[in-house]
Design an enzyme around this catalytic site. Structure first.
Site, PDB file in Angstrom:
ATOM      1  CD  GLU A  21      -4.834  -5.750   2.466  1.00 22.35           C
ATOM      2  OE1 GLU A  21      -5.482  -5.126   2.973  1.00 22.35           O
ATOM      3  OE2 GLU A  21      -3.658  -5.813   2.761  1.00 22.35           O
ATOM      4  CD  GLU A  30      -3.090  -1.170   2.202  1.00 22.87           C
ATOM      5  OE1 GLU A  30      -2.953  -0.325   2.882  1.00 22.87           O
ATOM      6  OE2 GLU A  30      -3.920  -1.807   2.071  1.00 22.87           O
TER       7      GLU A  30
HETATM    8  C1  LIG Z   1      -6.604   1.452   2.882  1.00 22.13           C
HETATM    9  C2  LIG Z   1      -7.200   1.361   1.649  1.00 22.13           C
HETATM   10  O1  LIG Z   1      -6.824   0.807   0.857  1.00 22.13           O
HETATM   11  N1  LIG Z   1      -8.042   2.147   1.595  1.00 22.13           N
HETATM   12  C3  LIG Z   1      -9.363   1.700   0.191  1.00 22.13           C
HETATM   13  C4  LIG Z   1     -10.167   0.751   0.490  1.00 22.13           C
HETATM   14  O2  LIG Z   1     -11.184   0.529  -0.625  1.00 22.13           O
HETATM   15  C5  LIG Z   1     -12.045   1.737  -0.499  1.00 22.13           C
HETATM   16  C6  LIG Z   1     -13.114   1.354  -1.406  1.00 22.13           C
HETATM   17  O3  LIG Z   1     -12.500   0.615  -2.623  1.00 22.13           O
HETATM   18  C7  LIG Z   1     -11.240   2.992  -0.756  1.00 22.13           C
HETATM   19  O4  LIG Z   1     -12.057   3.938  -0.869  1.00 22.13           O
HETATM   20  C8  LIG Z   1     -10.078   2.906   0.204  1.00 22.13           C
HETATM   21  O5  LIG Z   1      -9.257   4.282   0.163  1.00 22.13           O
END
Ligand SMILES: CC(=O)N[C@H]1CO[C@H](CO)[C@@H](O)[C@@H]1O
Ligand SMILES: *[C@@H]1O[C@H](CO)[C@@H](O)[C@H](O)[C@H]1NC(C)=O
Ligand SMILES: *[C@@H]1O[C@H](CO)[C@@H](O)[C@H](O)[C@H]1NC(C)=O
Ligand SMILES: *[C@@H]1O[C@H](CO)[C@@H](O)[C@H](O)[C@H]1NC(C)=O
Ligand SMILES: *[C@@H]1O[C@H](CO)[C@@H](O)[C@H](O)[C@H]1NC(C)=O
Ligand SMILES: *[C@@H]1O[C@H](CO)[C@@H](O)[C@H](O)[C@H]1NC(C)=O
Ligand SMILES: *[C@@H]1O[C@H](CO)[C@@H](O)[C@H](O)[C@H]1NC(C)=O
Ligand SMILES: *[C@@H]1O[C@H](CO)[C@@H](O)[C@H](O)[C@H]1NC(C)=O
Ligand SMILES: *[C@@H]1O[C@H](CO)[C@@H](O)[C@H](O)[C@H]1NC(C)=O
Ligand SMILES: *[C@@H]1O[C@H](CO)[C@@H](O)[C@H](O)[C@H]1NC(C)=O
Ligand SMILES: *[C@@H]1O[C@H](CO)[C@@H](O)[C@H](O)[C@H]1NC(C)=O
Length: 841
Positions: free
Chosen positions: A255, A186
């Site tokens: 994920e 990430e």
């Molecule tokens: C931490 C992260 O990855 N958050 C994302 C998860 O997914 C949602 C919807 O797809 C995103 O809005 C987030 O930014």
């Protein structure tokens, strides 16, 4: 870039000879193209689930992996936990819960593959995101950017790990299970904080990973800027809109959140399985090829491994619960989904490009995968919040709200994401066995060993090096007699202008209260007397930060000032006082959590201690409850602290911290986009009352249990519960597609053109029997396992039919046909059968 082949044919042939003896030691070549990963040149649609090995015990691993396999998974995904493997620089740990090679071999023996997410930054709600505590004390280090000391340590660990796993022959090319590896994690969420240096780091770490010669494709999740040599993948609640950053890469989802983690003082998040199944089906419908459940088994943050402020339970509302028991209907419904997707796999891999959507309505669409060799699979989706009927290929199909129907032959629906065939199981916490005969010992308030003093506030992690949660901040303050009313004490507010994460405050040896804050201001009401007052603050970290840029600069404790407000003469600033510091607890230094350590001092019977609001060590012994079911420690009678059994830490507890009262809905509507604040449960209740007590850590008799209790409570009310299914429920319509469902004993081998509807199935655990039927209705019942209700239509034989078929049995099947219930209770009406049964021994 087209297909990249990571293995040469000769390597395959060499290992292939070994394969004759050991089927699973066959080398597998891993490559990919724009459509999918390819194993031995064959495209695959892969279903994966995260299981983090240190969040369970090695004894649990085979069972978790077997349940994942039975649930229809092909791949287990895990992070690698650097701080667990290298707690002291250069001293590696691959034993116990950190025996990664053993975990990987078990996955391999089950015939499954591995996506190894090395990081070595992993987030994962894990202490410090996986960075060892010592890393932040390397001079000049800056994490996750173009910084030499950081790159040196990162490269050393990644190469060490890859070489170790290569020696154990764990990569696919060597006949092992690892088909993918991940570098970084990430980074796309934070790289803007690092500018140019961030991009240089990204290129460096990519090249570094590839040059380890692990001979598998490398992935990066949540990193749209990923270099071309790695595959960027998606994390989120939905990923159906996701495309990788170049045409030659497949769409992969690393994920997909099955639920969410929980923090102390927060309600428990859940994600309805209908929505989870919808998101997965949509992903494959729109061209996805690899999807991973985060988490498939969440597990437990044992010891002090959790990230800042998360609960010790990392259950995640996953298909396998914290204790390793399957969570129904989540596990079973996803199993049915996976079986349906597998039936579609030949058609899904036969196409080179994703077919365009076919509109079926304003909020409905189909995708039809037709291979040139005659294979065909279709997905019909509706994101409407109402049920609809659509016409696809001249055939009419009912499409429930917010659902996907799967048609592996483009004709018959074998699965709909909103129609749950799997039974719902309510786990009971039964047979509470009290733990008694506690002895106790007071932890001294303040200094007990080597202290240091400064005329300033000091940051906590620099002093504790994260070897303990605890550090005392001690000073004294003069109060002018004129500030104190005649009755002898003045009420004032002790303001800590920054606090992480929590603190107990003591004034003149008396407990004043507990506060917590995430680095912000915290205020505690205190009582002062004229003259000198001793202010003792026991400051605590509750896990270090695991997310965000500049983690090496993390600060904890109290750093930005302490003052007393509310006295008539004004505020007393204390930041510049002489402060004395004591790192850790005396009980920790004496190892009171071990049997030997506990001999170092005299304990008293708890009955002699009615002394609440003091820091207390408690110990006793208990026998393991008989049987095989999983065990939970009920700490609802206690407040806050840590707990050990036979010298092993079960983790932190904070059972007195209740979740907010509001925000939980009475019913959870699976329709509409999910978020981590939707479908909260347990509002107003302790955010964690039950603590996982793994049987593997217990002896039949005389298990040594120790609590460090920071605020008080009644230890005689602590109990051990045996977890067993208590109630099982099912609710199935007469048109329920295809009986893939519920358990393998109802499973059919192959697809027929006109599958009969599914029977209703109820099943208690091995060793249990269905003791009674608490609800049964064939007709138009409504509600769910928490409370079914009769509808206008009801066959009055329902109860008798269910009782006869089920009571006294471990499991039962009831076909949904009129004849069984005597007659059609309401001709022309679409009927369902709902039943609830109690499980007993
Ligand atoms: C931490 C992260 O990855 N958050 C994302 C998860 O997914 C949602 C919807 O797809 C995103 O809005 C987030 O930014
Ligand atoms: C390795 O980790 C396990 C689990 O925390 C622990 O029990 C064991 O003592 C550690 N071993 C070493 C050598 O540090
Ligand atoms: C990877 O392989 C290349 C070429 O065979 C070799 O030069 C390099 O040293 C290897 N790297 C590692 C880390 O083993
Ligand atoms: C069609 O092609 C797919 C993918 O190559 C293959 O798996 C499948 O068996 C083939 N089906 C038929 C009917 O030939
Ligand atoms: C959906 O159904 C509800 C209740 O039956 C109805 O009130 C609403 O108008 C419907 N919405 C649409 C968009 O059809
Ligand atoms: C205490 O308060 C009195 C009355 O306000 C004042 O005269 C005196 O200076 C104060 N003493 C100190 C030490 O602040
Ligand atoms: C002293 O008096 C104040 C004001 O009346 C009151 O708020 C406080 O509770 C009293 N303290 C004690 C210890 O009685
Ligand atoms: C506990 O103490 C005994 C006697 O001193 C010693 O033999 C034993 O090794 C110790 N156990 C541990 C786990 O330290
Ligand atoms: C504690 O209680 C046990 C059992 O009631 C008793 O045998 C023992 O003497 C007591 N110990 C102390 C220190 O009072
Ligand atoms: C516990 O499990 C073992 C092995 O699976 C089995 O032999 C035994 O009968 C079980 N015991 C109980 C009480 O269920
Ligand atoms: C069920 O209903 C039928 C028809 O109304 C009636 O004849 C029968 O007695 C009822 N049976 C029971 C068990 O109530």
């Amino acid at each position: 870039m087209a297909a990249v082949t990571w293995i040469r044919v000769c390597a395959f042939l060499v290992v292939a000879s070994v394969m004759l003896q050991m089927n699973h030691a066959r080398a597998v070549s891993v490559s990919y193209d724009q459509r999918a990963l390819k194993l031995d040149g064959q495209r695959r649609m892969l279903i994966s689930g995260s299981i983090h090995y240190p969040r369970s015990t090695p004894h649990m691993w085979p069972g978790l992996i077997a349940k994942a396999k039975e649930g229809g998974l092909d791949v287990i995904e895990t992070y690698v936990f650097w701080n667990g493997h290298e707690p002291r620089r250069g001293e590696y740990n691959y034993s116990g819960r950190y025996n990664l090679p053993k975990f990987l071999k078990l996955v391999h023996e089950a015939g499954m593959y591995v996506n190894l997410r090395i990081g070595p930054y992993v987030c994962a709600e894990w202490n410090s995101g996986g960075f060892p505590a010592w890393l932040r004390f390397i001079p000049g280090v800056e994490f996750r950017t173009d910084n030499e000391p950081f790159k040196l340590e990162t490269q050393r660990f990644v190469e060490h790990l890859v070489n170790k796993l290569k020696k154990e022959k764990l990569f696919a090319e060597q006949g092992g299970p690892i088909i993918l590896a991940q570098i970084e994690n990430e980074y796309g969420n934070i790289d803007s904080s690092y500018g140019e240096a961030g991009q240089r780091y990204l290129n460096w770490i990519t090249n570094m990973a590839i040059s380890t010669n692990a001979s598998v494709p490398w992935i990066m999740c949540q990193q749209p800027e990923a270099p071309d040599s790695v595959i960027n993948t998606c994390n989120g609640f939905y990923c159906d809109g996701f495309r990788p950053n170049s045409d030659g890469k497949p769409a992969m989802w690393t994920e997909n959140w099955t639920g969410w983690f929980q923090s102390w003082g927060q309600a428990a998040p859940t994600r309805p399985v209908q929505d989870l199944a919808f998101s997965v089906a949509r992903f494959f419908q729109k061209g996805g090829s690899f999807q991973n459940y985060y988490m498939y088994h969440g597990g437990t943050n044992f010891e002090r491994t959790g990230v800042e402020s998360v609960t010790t339970s990392y259950d995640y509302n996953a298909p396998i619960d914290e204790y390793g028991d399957i969570r129904q209907p989540k596990w079973g419904h996803l199993k049915d989904l996976h079986a349906a997707l597998k039936l579609c796999e030949p058609a899904l891999i036969a196409v080179d490009t994703v077919p365009p959507a076919i509109s079926l309505g304003p909020n409905q669409e189909a995708h039809m995968y037709q291979g040139s060799n005659g294979t065909c699979a279709a997905f019909l989706a509706s994101w409407d919040t109402n049920d609809t009927t659509v016409v696809f290929q001249d055939v009419s199909y009912d499409l429930p709200a917010w659902s996907v129907s799967i048609l592996p032959d483009c004709k018959s629906v074998v699965f709909n994401t909103a129609k749950v065939g799997a039974q719902t199981v309510t786990m009971g916490m039964q047979g509470a066995v009290p733990i008694t005969n506690w002895e106790s010992l007071n932890e001294p308030l303040g200094a007990w060993g080597n202290t240091f003093s400064t005329n300033a506030l000091v940051e906590q992690i620099a002093s504790t090096k994260d070897t303990t949660d605890y550090m005392w901040y001690m000073t004294n303050v003069q109060v002018n007699a004129s500030d104190v009313p005649d009755n002898g004490s003045a009420t004032a507010t002790l303001v800590m202008s920054s606090l992480r994460d929590a603190a107990h405050t003591f004034v003149n040896g008396i407990y004043a209260g507990t506060v917590n804050a995430n680095g912000y201001q915290a205020s505690q009401t205190i009582s002062l007397r004229p003259g000198t007052n001793n202010i003792y603050i026991l400051s605590m970290t509750m896990g270090l930060q695991g997310y965000g840029p500049f983690l090496e600069d993390e600060k904890a404790g109290i750093q930005y000032g302490v003052r007393i407000e509310g006295l008539p003469s004004g505020t007393i600033e204390m930041g510049g006082n002489t402060w004395t510091y004591q790192v850790g607890l005396q009980g920790e230094s004496r190892q009171l959590h071990t049997v030997n350590g506990s001999y170092s001092t005299q304990w008293k019977n708890v009955s002699q201690y009615s002394d609440h609001n003091s820091l207390t060590w408690m110990k006793t012994k208990f026998d393991m409850p008989v049987g095989n079911s999983t065990l939970a420690l009920d700490l609802s009678s206690m407040s806050k602290g840590q707990v050990w059994v036979n010298g092993i830490s079960l983790g932190r507890y904070w059972s007195s911290f209740n979740a907010q009262r509001d925000g939980c809905e009475a019913t959870c509507d699976y329709r509409g986009s999910h978020s981590q604040t939707k479908c909260l449960t347990m509002c107003g209740q302790p955010s964690q009352r039950w603590y996982h007590l793994p049987r593997q850590w217990l002896l039949p008799k005389h298990n040594f249990i120790v609590l460090f209790e920071e605020k008080g409570g009644n230890p005689d009310a602590i109990t051990i519960a045996t977890r067993m299914p208590q109630r099982v429920c099912s609710h199935i319509s007469e048109s329920h597609p295809f009986p893939l469902s519920v358990t393998s004993w109802t499973r059919r081998g192959s697809l027929t053109s006109e599958p009969p509807s599914a029977p209703l199935a109820l099943e208690c655990a091995d060793g249990q029997r269905i003791s009674s039927i608490s609800f049964a209705s064939y007709g138009t019942p409504s509600g769910d396992c928490g409370g079914f209700m009769l509808g206008a239509c009801h066959a009055n034989t329902s109860y008798d039919v269910l009782s006869k078929a089920c009571v006294g049995q471990q499991k039962c099947l009831v076909p949904i046909v009129n004849s069984i219930f005597g007659d059609d209770p309401c001709p022309g009406v679409s009927k369902t059968l709902a039943a609830a049964a109690e499980c007993g021994t």
